[in-house]
Design an enzyme around this catalytic site. Structure first.
Site, PDB file in Angstrom:
ATOM      1  N   ASP A   1      -2.437   2.659  -4.408  1.00  0.00           N
ATOM      2  CA  ASP A   1      -3.702   2.570  -3.702  1.00  0.00           C
ATOM      3  C   ASP A   1      -4.627   1.570  -4.385  1.00  0.00           C
ATOM      4  OD1 ASP A   1      -2.894   4.593  -1.877  1.00  0.00           O
ATOM      5  OD2 ASP A   1      -3.383   6.108  -3.391  1.00  0.00           O
TER       6      ASP A   1
ATOM      7  N   HIS B   1       0.817  -1.219   0.000  1.00  0.00           N
ATOM      8  CA  HIS B   1       0.000   0.000   0.000  1.00  0.00           C
ATOM      9  C   HIS B   1       0.848   1.265   0.000  1.00  0.00           C
ATOM     10  CE1 HIS B   1      -3.630   2.164   0.096  1.00  0.00           C
ATOM     11  NE2 HIS B   1      -4.292   1.467   0.998  1.00  0.00           N
TER      12      HIS B   1
END
Length: 220
Positions: free
Chosen positions: A200, A196
């Site tokens: 995204d 992450h």
């Protein structure tokens, strides 16, 4: 081997914030292509499994979203020009990930031959150490043991790992000429775990949607 795997997995979870997104793919076209070409591959001494198809689909995803063929560093994101595909191979006592260098330069036959060779030598402990190094992305086909979907752990310092679930025939609703109908299709879950820090969810879904599309639109 277990000590090494334990250290690597624990370090990966500590290093990267893991997120997994899942989509479902219809493998009707892939299975039809495999059935039509399996005998020709056999005559060349190559067993045609589904893994090379997933490699080609993953390559399409990486070409569409190159950030997942990269690595996160404190100095910035490193994008790798070469696509070196790691293939997780399960052993009785653990797991090895041999690497196919420059996988994007190989066709289906070349990938099938490479997968056959690396998997066989991994299981017979004949891999050279350098053949498990330098990977930029990894695929794990956990579906071969019946698993429907999983949340794989990233192979550091890579940005993501693609999990392939078992291929199962299930009823689905399809639309034809404006009408809905129920059909039986060979489906599998594609689970993509990504770092992450490097991207995204929307970017990850774009990668996975490309993988799904490449599989579902396979040309015979």
């Amino acid at each position: 081997m277990r000590r090494s795997i334990a250290e690597h997995m624990a370090r990966s979870v500590r290093t990267s914030p893991h997120v997994t997104t899942v989509m479902e793919a219809d493998l009707s076209r892939v299975l039809a292509h495999r059935a039509a070409h399996q005998e020709a591959f056999n005559r060349q001494g190559v067993r045609l499994t589904l893994t090379p198809y997933f490699i080609i689909a993953a390559i399409a995803g990486l070409q569409a979203v190159p950030v997942f063929n990269g690595s996160f560093t404190e100095q910035g994101i490193i994008l790798h020009r070469r696509i070196n595909m790691g293939i997780a191979v399960a052993l009785n006592e653990g797991l090895l990930v041999p690497v196919i260098p420059d996988a994007d330069e190989k066709n289906l036959l070349g990938l099938a031959r490479a997968v056959n060779d690396l998997a066989e030598r991994a299981r017979t402990r004949r891999l050279r150490p350098e053949e498990t190094q330098g990977g930029t992305f990894t695929i794990t086909n956990h579906g071969v043991t019946g698993s429907l979907f999983a949340t794989p752990i990233i192979n550091q310092p890579q940005a993501g790992i693609l999990g392939i679930g078992a291929v199962v025939k299930r009823p689905v609703v399809i639309s034809q000429n404006g009408l809905d109908a129920i059909a039986i299709r060979p489906l599998c879950y594609l689970s993509f775990t990504f770092d992450h820090r490097i991207a995204d969810g929307a970017t990850a879904d774009r990668f996975l949607a490309t993988v799904k599309q490449r599989l579902e639109q396979w040309e015979s």
